[in-house]
Design a protein around this motif. Structure first.
Motif, PDB file in Angstrom:
ATOM      1  N   THR A 248      19.791   7.644 -10.418  1.00  0.00           N
ATOM      2  CA  THR A 248      18.761   7.158 -10.023  1.00  0.00           C
ATOM      3  C   THR A 248      18.094   7.650  -8.846  1.00  0.00           C
ATOM      4  O   THR A 248      16.591   7.526  -8.435  1.00  0.00           O
ATOM      5  CB  THR A 248      18.672   5.612  -9.633  1.00  0.00           C
ATOM      6  N   GLY A 249      18.778   8.790  -8.045  1.00  0.00           N
ATOM      7  CA  GLY A 249      18.462   9.035  -6.825  1.00  0.00           C
ATOM      8  C   GLY A 249      17.149  10.156  -7.249  1.00  0.00           C
ATOM      9  O   GLY A 249      16.026   9.885  -6.460  1.00  0.00           O
ATOM     10  N   LEU A 250      17.497  11.058  -8.068  1.00  0.00           N
ATOM     11  CA  LEU A 250      16.280  11.946  -8.575  1.00  0.00           C
ATOM     12  C   LEU A 250      15.102  11.272  -8.861  1.00  0.00           C
ATOM     13  O   LEU A 250      13.942  11.664  -8.519  1.00  0.00           O
ATOM     14  CB  LEU A 250      16.830  12.901  -9.439  1.00  0.00           C
TER      15      LEU A 250
ATOM     16  N   ALA B  24       9.664   2.337  -6.192  1.00  0.00           N
ATOM     17  CA  ALA B  24       9.292   1.111  -6.879  1.00  0.00           C
ATOM     18  C   ALA B  24       9.169   1.294  -8.413  1.00  0.00           C
ATOM     19  O   ALA B  24       9.126   0.302  -9.126  1.00  0.00           O
ATOM     20  CB  ALA B  24       7.879   0.713  -6.205  1.00  0.00           C
ATOM     21  N   SER B  25       9.144   2.405  -8.885  1.00  0.00           N
ATOM     22  CA  SER B  25       9.086   2.690 -10.437  1.00  0.00           C
ATOM     23  C   SER B  25      10.288   2.500 -11.033  1.00  0.00           C
ATOM     24  O   SER B  25      10.365   2.501 -12.241  1.00  0.00           O
ATOM     25  CB  SER B  25       8.260   3.836 -10.716  1.00  0.00           C
ATOM     26  N   MET B  26      11.642   2.438 -10.226  1.00  0.00           N
ATOM     27  CA  MET B  26      12.826   2.563 -11.000  1.00  0.00           C
ATOM     28  C   MET B  26      13.293   1.694 -11.626  1.00  0.00           C
ATOM     29  O   MET B  26      13.955   1.508 -12.693  1.00  0.00           O
ATOM     30  CB  MET B  26      13.927   3.227  -9.809  1.00  0.00           C
ATOM     31  N   PRO B  27      13.098   0.148 -11.394  1.00  0.00           N
ATOM     32  CA  PRO B  27      13.495  -1.040 -11.904  1.00  0.00           C
ATOM     33  C   PRO B  27      13.231  -0.822 -13.472  1.00  0.00           C
ATOM     34  O   PRO B  27      14.193  -1.409 -14.361  1.00  0.00           O
ATOM     35  CB  PRO B  27      13.129  -2.316 -11.080  1.00  0.00           C
ATOM     36  N   VAL B  28      12.035  -0.551 -13.887  1.00  0.00           N
ATOM     37  CA  VAL B  28      11.636  -0.393 -15.326  1.00  0.00           C
ATOM     38  C   VAL B  28      12.642   0.669 -16.027  1.00  0.00           C
ATOM     39  O   VAL B  28      13.250   0.149 -17.301  1.00  0.00           O
ATOM     40  CB  VAL B  28      10.275  -0.173 -15.531  1.00  0.00           C
TER      41      VAL B  28
ATOM     42  N   GLY C 105      18.902  -0.277  -9.812  1.00  0.00           N
ATOM     43  CA  GLY C 105      17.542  -0.157 -10.190  1.00  0.00           C
ATOM     44  C   GLY C 105      16.656  -0.300  -9.038  1.00  0.00           C
ATOM     45  O   GLY C 105      15.512   0.185  -8.934  1.00  0.00           O
ATOM     46  N   ILE C 106      17.261  -1.203  -8.001  1.00  0.00           N
ATOM     47  CA  ILE C 106      16.323  -1.320  -6.639  1.00  0.00           C
ATOM     48  C   ILE C 106      17.342  -0.648  -5.655  1.00  0.00           C
ATOM     49  O   ILE C 106      16.539   0.025  -4.855  1.00  0.00           O
ATOM     50  CB  ILE C 106      16.375  -2.794  -6.840  1.00  0.00           C
TER      51      ILE C 106
END
Lengths: 217, 95
Positions: A73-75, A83-87, A116-117
């Protein structure tokens, strides 16, 4: 980072789901805004999501004799904003919960909070601090990804500790116990994840420098 | 530039396939940390009864196949995104 299906008390499972929900809604809006504002955003989002899908599929063995997953998720957080990562993380976690019996639907909220957060925001903060300090982008993305990995597993340890505090020592003692389970595998894995992220960052070239991101602090 | 688009995407795809294959072979038979964490819960809180079960259970072979499927989808998506981003960049660049 997966808390298994049914392995959080119902109140905890509901609480983590309620906590994750606004981030998911905001994430969906953020994704739409990003795609409207920049035509290349779709491909950066695809790259971030695919990288997370790829890395969470890997079971990496460790010298401790166990195996674990990188988070990836870091990249994505640096490519598209945290903010876009949770989805994106929600998609990956749902795939694994439904098809692979890794994680679960009842623990989706808790797993979403860690993967995700919290992890992506830790990556984003590390990335910004590293770039402000003049650290080259390739190294900064590597460090940010490694930090995201470790923070994700620390969050999982805390979630489990809150649910299952020890009789002696309470939540802190339980946190140490759960963190110790993950640490032996996850510390070297975080380094591996950082290297993978730096290699993909290099392959993405100049396109990795999103308009949403500070190119050079 | 077009050659570089294909080259970067191919490197990503081939590299990913190698890493996925190595992961399947090297991690085979090792206990995952998720299972270790579950074992800690069961040891520390023997009275706790999980109140939900996974939607489906897989044999180890099925699980490996599904992880490979997931990794393959991720690798293909990543290679495609890298290719597309390089193509977009080449179209923007002046002739």
């Amino acid at each position: 980072m997966h808390i298994m299906e049914g392995y959080l008390p119902m109140t905890h499972a509901v609480a983590w789901s309620v906590a994750a929900a606004p981030f998911v809604v905001h994430s969906a809006r953020q994704l739409q805004r990003a795609m409207d504002a920049d035509p290349s955003a779709k491909m950066r989002l695809a790259a971030g999501g695919a990288f997370t899908l790829l890395l969470t599929s890997l079971k990496i063995p460790s010298v401790a004799g166990s195996s674990s997953h990188p988070t990836g998720t870091g990249l994505g957080a640096v490519l598209t904003g945290p903010a876009s990562m949770p989805v994106l993380a929600g998609f990956v976690l749902s795939f694994q919960a439904i098809l692979l019996a890794h994680g679960g639907l009842t623990t989706l909220g808790a797993n979403l909070v860690s993967l995700g957060i919290v992890g992506p925001w830790a990556a984003w903060g590390t990335w910004r601090a590293a770039r402000r300090a003049g650290i080259p982008a390739g190294l900064a993305i590597g460090v940010a990804s490694a930090i995201a990995d470790l923070v994700t597993y620390a969050t999982t340890s805390l979630q489990l500790a809150l649910a299952f505090p020890q009789e002696v020592g309470g939540v802190p003692a339980a946190f140490v116990k759960f963190a110790a389970v993950f640490a032996a595998t996850q510390l070297p894995l975080a380094v591996v994840e950082g290297v993978f992220a730096a290699l993909v960052w290099r392959a993405l070239g100049e396109q990795a420098a999103s308009p949403m991101l500070p190119r050079r602090a | 530039m077009a050659k570089r688009s294909w080259g970067e995407a191919a490197v990503i795809l081939v590299g990913s396939v190698v890493v996925i294959a190595a992961s399947v072979v090297l991690a085979d038979g090792r206990t995952g940390t998720d299972e270790s964490a579950r074992a800690v819960v069961e040891a520390e809180q023997p009275a706790y009864v999980p109140w939900a079960a996974p939607v489906r259970t897989n044999t180890p072979k099925q699980e490996r196949a599904l992880f490979v499927l997931q990794g393959g989808l991720g690798a293909a998506g990543l290679a495609m995104a890298v290719w597309a981003l390089h193509r977009m960049r080449s179209r923007r660049a002046p002739d």
